[in-house]
Enzyme design. Structure first.
Site, PDB file in Angstrom:
ATOM      1  N   SER A   1       0.832  -1.192   0.000  1.00  0.00           N
ATOM      2  CA  SER A   1       0.000   0.000   0.000  1.00  0.00           C
ATOM      3  C   SER A   1       0.878   1.257   0.000  1.00  0.00           C
ATOM      4  O   SER A   1       1.792   1.385   0.816  1.00  0.00           O
ATOM      5  CB  SER A   1      -0.896  -0.026   1.226  1.00  0.00           C
ATOM      6  OG  SER A   1      -1.690   1.118   1.223  1.00  0.00           O
ATOM      7  N   GLY A   2       0.608   2.132  -0.920  1.00  0.00           N
ATOM      8  CA  GLY A   2       1.358   3.381  -1.006  1.00  0.00           C
ATOM      9  C   GLY A   2       2.599   3.282  -1.883  1.00  0.00           C
ATOM     10  O   GLY A   2       3.373   4.234  -2.000  1.00  0.00           O
TER      11      GLY A   2
ATOM     12  N   THR B   1      -1.584   2.611  -8.080  1.00  0.00           N
ATOM     13  CA  THR B   1      -2.665   3.327  -8.759  1.00  0.00           C
ATOM     14  C   THR B   1      -2.094   4.393  -9.693  1.00  0.00           C
ATOM     15  O   THR B   1      -2.560   4.548 -10.835  1.00  0.00           O
ATOM     16  CB  THR B   1      -3.593   3.952  -7.707  1.00  0.00           C
ATOM     17  OG1 THR B   1      -4.050   2.901  -6.869  1.00  0.00           O
ATOM     18  CG2 THR B   1      -4.768   4.643  -8.342  1.00  0.00           C
TER      19      THR B   1
ATOM     20  N   ASN C   1      -1.217   5.456   3.073  1.00  0.00           N
ATOM     21  CA  ASN C   1      -1.356   6.118   1.780  1.00  0.00           C
ATOM     22  C   ASN C   1      -2.535   7.084   1.825  1.00  0.00           C
ATOM     23  O   ASN C   1      -3.623   6.711   2.248  1.00  0.00           O
ATOM     24  CB  ASN C   1      -1.590   5.028   0.707  1.00  0.00           C
ATOM     25  CG  ASN C   1      -1.710   5.608  -0.680  1.00  0.00           C
ATOM     26  OD1 ASN C   1      -1.633   6.831  -0.862  1.00  0.00           O
ATOM     27  ND2 ASN C   1      -1.887   4.742  -1.656  1.00  0.00           N
TER      28      ASN C   1
ATOM     29  N   SER D   1      -5.377   5.760  -0.689  1.00  0.00           N
ATOM     30  CA  SER D   1      -5.246   4.305  -0.766  1.00  0.00           C
ATOM     31  C   SER D   1      -6.491   3.682  -1.414  1.00  0.00           C
ATOM     32  O   SER D   1      -7.620   4.019  -1.086  1.00  0.00           O
ATOM     33  CB  SER D   1      -5.069   3.769   0.644  1.00  0.00           C
ATOM     34  OG  SER D   1      -4.869   2.386   0.581  1.00  0.00           O
ATOM     35  N   SER D   2      -6.230   2.791  -2.342  1.00  0.00           N
ATOM     36  CA  SER D   2      -7.356   2.095  -2.999  1.00  0.00           C
ATOM     37  C   SER D   2      -7.930   1.122  -2.004  1.00  0.00           C
ATOM     38  O   SER D   2      -7.212   0.264  -1.496  1.00  0.00           O
ATOM     39  CB  SER D   2      -6.852   1.329  -4.215  1.00  0.00           C
ATOM     40  OG  SER D   2      -6.004   2.136  -4.980  1.00  0.00           O
TER      41      SER D   2
ATOM     42  N   GLY E   1      -2.827  -2.792  -2.170  1.00  0.00           N
ATOM     43  CA  GLY E   1      -1.514  -3.390  -1.897  1.00  0.00           C
ATOM     44  C   GLY E   1      -1.498  -4.119  -0.568  1.00  0.00           C
ATOM     45  O   GLY E   1      -2.363  -3.940   0.287  1.00  0.00           O
TER      46      GLY E   1
ATOM     47  N   GLU F   1      -0.921  -4.943   3.024  1.00  0.00           N
ATOM     48  CA  GLU F   1      -0.855  -3.972   4.115  1.00  0.00           C
ATOM     49  C   GLU F   1      -0.833  -4.633   5.492  1.00  0.00           C
ATOM     50  O   GLU F   1      -1.450  -5.676   5.727  1.00  0.00           O
ATOM     51  CB  GLU F   1      -1.979  -2.945   4.012  1.00  0.00           C
ATOM     52  CG  GLU F   1      -3.361  -3.497   3.969  1.00  0.00           C
ATOM     53  CD  GLU F   1      -4.393  -2.423   3.585  1.00  0.00           C
ATOM     54  OE1 GLU F   1      -4.026  -1.386   2.990  1.00  0.00           O
ATOM     55  OE2 GLU F   1      -5.569  -2.650   3.886  1.00  0.00           O
TER      56      GLU F   1
END
Ligand SMILES: Nc1ncnc2c1ncn2[C@@H]1O[C@H](COP(=O)(O)OP(=O)(O)OP(=O)(O)O)[C@@H](O)[C@H]1O
Ligand SMILES: [Mg+2]
Length: 1047
Positions: free
Chosen positions: A107-108, A112, A157, A160-161, A385, A387
């Site tokens: 993540s981050g 994306t 993030n 974050s998605s 991602g 995490e």
């Protein structure tokens, strides 16, 4: 001039880790750092792109950069995500290979962002045109919409998605985008009702409150103040560098571009507002007689507003928060809800409402970007991602499971599959060790004893099911799994592990250990919404709400449990994996350089950890030992066959031999490739580029050839068309010009004519008197002249032949020419007779003279005559001079013989004839014996007085001698001859020339003097015995009778 840069030009560290020397983890990290420090965030491992998050904007994503990387070979320029996008796009467009871009990282790490860069690059380089641009714009603008509703700030993030996204971009055969399909994976909906510390709810809530106009807020019954809403955490309501208000405008604009109707946008915002309102509904306990607490809505204002927004009857919803109807086997039991249950029900409704709204959005976007034709596909996978939070729950478990699967597919395709392929193809290979996370995937997804299966089992089990019973189950089933850790598991190893709380279990993921708190696992997996609520929602007088809660339709009561969240996710991930495996993968491995979301900081331990779990070192090793490129022989030959004469246009033998011939011909060094069983392996990308470059040149030549022929054809067709048109135009023009000319001439003629006529009229008037007097005569004369002229000319043409005996003569045309006509006939006849005569020679002339004389003598006097006319007068019938028989005779006759013939001398005694030769000369006639040629009598012509012949057709004649002449003593001669007419005529002529006329008597009775006696020769007509011409008979002394045939 185009400046060609290369991967090796101005290189900071090494651009491709494959070239790293020595290859150690240290040098690997060092290289990454060196490049990161110089803002070189992209590095290759062969065709895999490692991307480091710069946390700052870099000037490497401009339109110029797009142009720079466009249609360039992968290794030609310094590493860039555009190079990968270009490679994937070209391979899709030119080789018809479906592609997928797999973006992984925690993540981050920048997944994306990377996915957006890939999409924008493809949009920039693919075809243009009104329709295509619209599709592109819609595809790109789907991102802000989905990010607003599906992304949130987390501790890792700021954007974050919170959902997984896989987007298929669909292209036509030319490589123009036609549309797309987005698949979304499990939204982290728990965030709607509760956010961990330092995190936010989904962006859209903040965007709506910050960006909506006062008017809109009023319509939605909202307050701009975040603090008014229980569902919005306050500690990080505003995020640095995030302009929610501006983003709201962007989102609305994007929704419009994607194709949302104004009323649809309004509905969506109403639902968002309803969720916020829902969060504010609070409950209080109300004691019931049965001793249980029943929940009651505390302040009904928010409930009222929410019901107004969604068109729900307030009492229905209110009741749904206090009672719950359980239906089982045709029975309906209503139980009361306590406050906690009411809150649970409220949150469940909020979560469901929001997540269903999100799915509806995805479907709505799909409807807009749906393509009609689909030939090739490029999939872009951007999933949440990996995490690790302080507090990890079901959502993290699901997210990390998904990342495990992605790592698995990476391992499958790059490490395992690649190594196995070398062995399969019989290429010499030393095995490279790597960690295979299949075992972790198995721990989670195994159908018998995997964690998800256990969770489902618990959820479906009757009886008292709690998160604890679920953990207990795990503790039994997974106790001895290498990657499972739990304090209370049968594996005593963890009994004293204080980092492991009792209500948690830990999984050693490929990317690190994650501690999961079991609380909420069962509920979240069940994902249950009380039916009373869904029915209340279905009853709403709001079009979108009805769509979102179809199960609330009382007509469709379904007692079957819906599949669990875990089950659904596992199934959709399974489908995704299968889908990805059918496409050509392109990897972007995102790495997060630090935990502070800050630029310029490179935390070595953090990077090192990621490099390890991503298996990047192994990736480099496999790559270095292996081959950069491989392809089955058939497509390889097909692609490059134009580079060699033997293989172009067709290679007859096996494809492998064709490839061998091709590479030998191109003089590619043998260490650059290996021949596998079914594929050719090319070691260096350089060699591949060499082949590609050659192919490109060759194709250019072929294209030029095609162009040339096409242009030629086009020009010719155009020319022919022009020519045809020119002929038509010319014809019309000529017609027009001629018409003009004719009209001009005509009008001039009319003018001239009218002048002449006018003049003539004048003249005529003046000369009329003279005309009257003279014209008739002149016309008459002229006419006569013309007629005469015509007559002569006509006569000239119709004259009869030149033969004097031709009696024909043209018919007289006019009566007044009668005389002239006759005269002309006469003159013509005389003229042609003269002409006829003038042709005669002297000889012929004398012949005709003789004939003329014969005619004068005998015509109409002797019957024999007509038969002699056609006989030529030969004269010498005996060939006297040449015939040896008559040599003596001819020498005896001195003069020229005019006539020689055999005649019969009639004997007076019996009337019989004896043959004698009769000769006539100029002065004598001689009779000689026919046999001996002895001269019997020679009589000078002056002694001949006359000749007598009959009128009949006989040949008798008597030569009468002058009395008293010397020859008369012997008496006259009675002879007969076939050539009587000729003999007499000749005698007559010769006699006339020398002496007096010799008389010719023609009578049927004459006297002949035989010595002393005179005998009468009498001719009588009768029939003859032997059919002869005449017969002579002595009748008596004085009479000789000659019988001649009657005519
Ligand atoms: N190429 C880049 N240039 C500049 N900033 C970047 C780049 N990539 C990422 N970032 C920054 O990093 C942030 C996080 O990136 P991104 O949202 O792409 O991460 P992610 O991998 O998708 O994370 P998650 O898994 O949480 O969704 C971005 O908001 C942006 O600020
Ligand atoms: Mg993301």
């Amino acid at each position: 001039m185009e400046v060609k840069t290369s991967l090796l030009d101005n290189m900071i560290g090494v651009g491709d880790m494959v070239l790293l020397e020595p290859l150690t983890e240290e040098s690997f990290i060092d290289n990454l750092r060196k490049r990161f420090d110089h803002s070189e965030i992209y590095t290759y491992i062969g065709s895999v792109v490692i991307s480091l998050n710069p946390y700052k904007s870099l000037p490497i994503f401009t339109a110029d950069k797009v142009e720079e990387y466009r249609n360039r070979n992968f290794y030609e320029l310094s590493p860039h995500i555009y190079a990968l996008a270009d490679e994937a796009y070209r391979s899709l467009r030119d080789q018809d290979k479906d592609q997928c871009i797999l973006i992984t990282g925690e993540s981050g790490a920048g997944k994306t962002e990377a996915s957006k860069l890939v999409m924008s690059y493809v949009a920039a380089v693919c075809g243009k045109g009104q329709e295509v641009n619209k599709v592109k714009e819609q595809l790109l603008q789907s991102n802000p919409v989905l990010e607003a509703f599906g992304n949130a700030k987390t501790v890792r993030n700021d954007n974050s998605s919170r959902f997984g996204k896989y987007m298929d971009i669909e292209f036509d055969f030319k490589g123009d985008p036609m549309g797309g399909v987005i698949s979304n994976y499990l939204l982290e909906k728990s965030r709607v009702v509760k956010q961990p510390r330092g995190e936010r709810n989904f962006h859209i809530f903040y965007q709506l409150l910050s960006g909506a106009s006062e008017d809109l807020l009023k319509k939605l019954k909202l307050d701009r103040d975040f603090s008014k809403y229980n569902y919005l955490s306050l500690d990080s309501a505003t995020v640095n560098g995030l302009d929610d208000a501006a983003n709201f405008r962007t989102v609305r604009n994007a929704m419009q571009i994607v194709g949302f109707m104004e009323d649809e946008v309004q509905s969506v915002l109403e639902l968002v507002a309803a969720v916020l309102k829902l969060g504010n509904i609070e409950f209080k306990p109300e004691s019931r007689v049965n001793g249980f607490d029943e929940s009651r809505v505390k302040d009904k204002n928010d409930l009222k507003e929410m019901c107004e927004l969604l068109g729900i009857e307030q009492s229905v919803l209110e009741r749904a928060f206090s009672f719950r109807t359980v239906e089982a086997k045709m029975e309906k039991v209503s139980t009361t809800l306590n406050v906690a249950q009411a809150y649970y029900a409220r949150d469940a409704l909020a979560k469901n409402l929001y997540s269903r709204l999100f799915s509806w959005l995805v479907n709505r976007i799909n409807e807009s970007i749906k393509s009609k034709t689909r030939k090739k596909v490029m999939g872009v996978l951007d999933i949440y991602g990996f995490e690790i939070f302080e507090d990890n729950s079901f959502e993290q478990f699901i997210i990390n499971y998904c990342n495990e699967k992605l790592q698995q597919i990476f391992i499958e395709l790059t490490l395992r599959e690649e190594q196995e392929e070398y062995i399969r193809e019989g290429i010499e290979w030393t095995n490279i060790e790597y960690f295979n996370n299949a075992i972790i995937c198995d721990l989670i997804e195994n159908n018998q004893n995997g964690i998800l299966a256990m969770l489902d089992e618990e959820c479906l089990r009757p009886g008292n099911v709690t998160d604890e019973t679920f953990l207990e189950k795990l503790n039994t089933v997974c106790a001895y799994h290498q990657h499972f850790e739990s304090r209370r598991s049968k594996n005593s190893k963890f009994l004293t592990d204080h980092s492991l709380p009792h209500n948690c279990f830990r999984i050693q993921h490929y990317a690190g250990k994650v501690l999961y708190r079991v609380e909420g696992f069962v509920d979240k997996n069940n994902d249950l919404l009380y039916r009373d609520l869904s029915q209340a929602m279905y009853k709403a007088n709001h079009s979108l709400m009805k769509l979102l809660f179809p199960e609330g339709n009382p007509a469709k009561v379904n007692l079957k449990r819906p599949p669990t969240a875990g089950f659904q996710f596992k199934a959709s991930v399974g489908t995704l994996m299968k889908n990805l495996q059918t496409k050509n993968p392109n990897y972007i491995r995102c790495i997060k350089p630090n935990d502070k979301k800050a630029p310029h900081i490179f935390t070595e331990s953090l990077v090192c950890h990621q490099v390890r779990y991503l298996g990047l070192m192994e990736n480099v090793r496999v790559r270095r030992a292996g081959y950069a490129f491989r392809q089955p022989y058939e497509p390889c030959l097909e692609r490059y066959k134009m580079l060699c004469k033997q293989t172009w246009p067709h290679w007859k033998g096996p494809a492998r031999e064709g490839v061998e011939v091709l590479l030998t011909e191109l003089q590619v060094s043998p260490e650059e490739f290996s021949y596998g069983r079914s594929k050719i392996f090319i070691r260096n990308p350089r060699t591949l580029f060499f082949l590609e470059e050659k192919r490109r040149q060759c194709l250019e030549d072929l294209a030029t050839l095609i162009q040339k022929i096409y242009r030629g054809w086009k020009c010719r067709t155009h020319f022919l068309l022009l020519k045809k048109s020119q002929v038509v135009v010319a014809a019309w023009y000529r017609r027009y010009a001629q018409q003009k000319k004719y009209q001009k001439i005509r009008s001039s003629t009319i003018v001239v004519q009218s002048y002449i006529r006018g003049w003539k009229v004048g003249v005529r008037r003046e000369y009329r008197k003279f005309f009257r007097a003279n014209a008739g005569k002149k016309i008459y004369n002229f006419t006569i002249q013309r007629i005469v002229q015509k007559y002569f000319l006509g006569l000239k043409k119709t004259l009869p032949s030149m033969s004097p005996i031709d009696k024909t003569w043209p018919v007289r045309p006019y009566l007044f020419l009668d005389n002239t006509h006759k005269q002309l006939q006469r003159i013509f006849h005389l003229w042609r007779c003269k002409k006829y005569r003038s042709q005669f020679t002297d000889e012929k002339k004398s012949v005709y003279e003789e004939k003329l004389e014969a005619s004068q003598l005998f015509k109409d006097k002797k019957t024999l005559y007509p038969s002699s006319v056609s006989q030529p007068f030969k004269g010498d019938y005996l060939d006297i001079n040449k015939n040896p028989k008559y040599q003596k005779l001819s020498s005896a006759v001195e003069e020229k013989v005019l006539l020689a013939d055999v005649v019969n001398k009639i004997n007076r005694a019996n009337g019989k004839g004896a043959p004698r030769v009769f000769l006539l000369t100029k002065s004598n006639f001689v009779l000689a014996d026919q046999k001996t040629g002895q001269v019997k009598a020679s009589v000078p012509l002056p002694d001949l007085s006359s000749v007598s012949v009959s009128t009949q057709s006989d040949g008798f004649f008597a030569l009468k001698l002058k009395e008293g002449s010397a020859s008369a003593a012997k008496g006259d001669f009675l002879l007969s001859s076939d050539h009587l007419i000729e003999i007499i005529t000749k005698l007559h002529r010769t006699g006339a020339a020398t002496t007096d006329q010799i008389g010719v008597d023609i009578s049927d009775e004459f006297l002949v003097q035989f010595k002393q006696d005179k005998v009468c020769v009498k001719f009588v007509q009768g029939t003859l015995k032997n059919g002869g011409t005449a017969a002579c008979k002595r009748k008596n002394n004085k009479l000789l009778e000659v019988s001649v045939p009657s005519p």
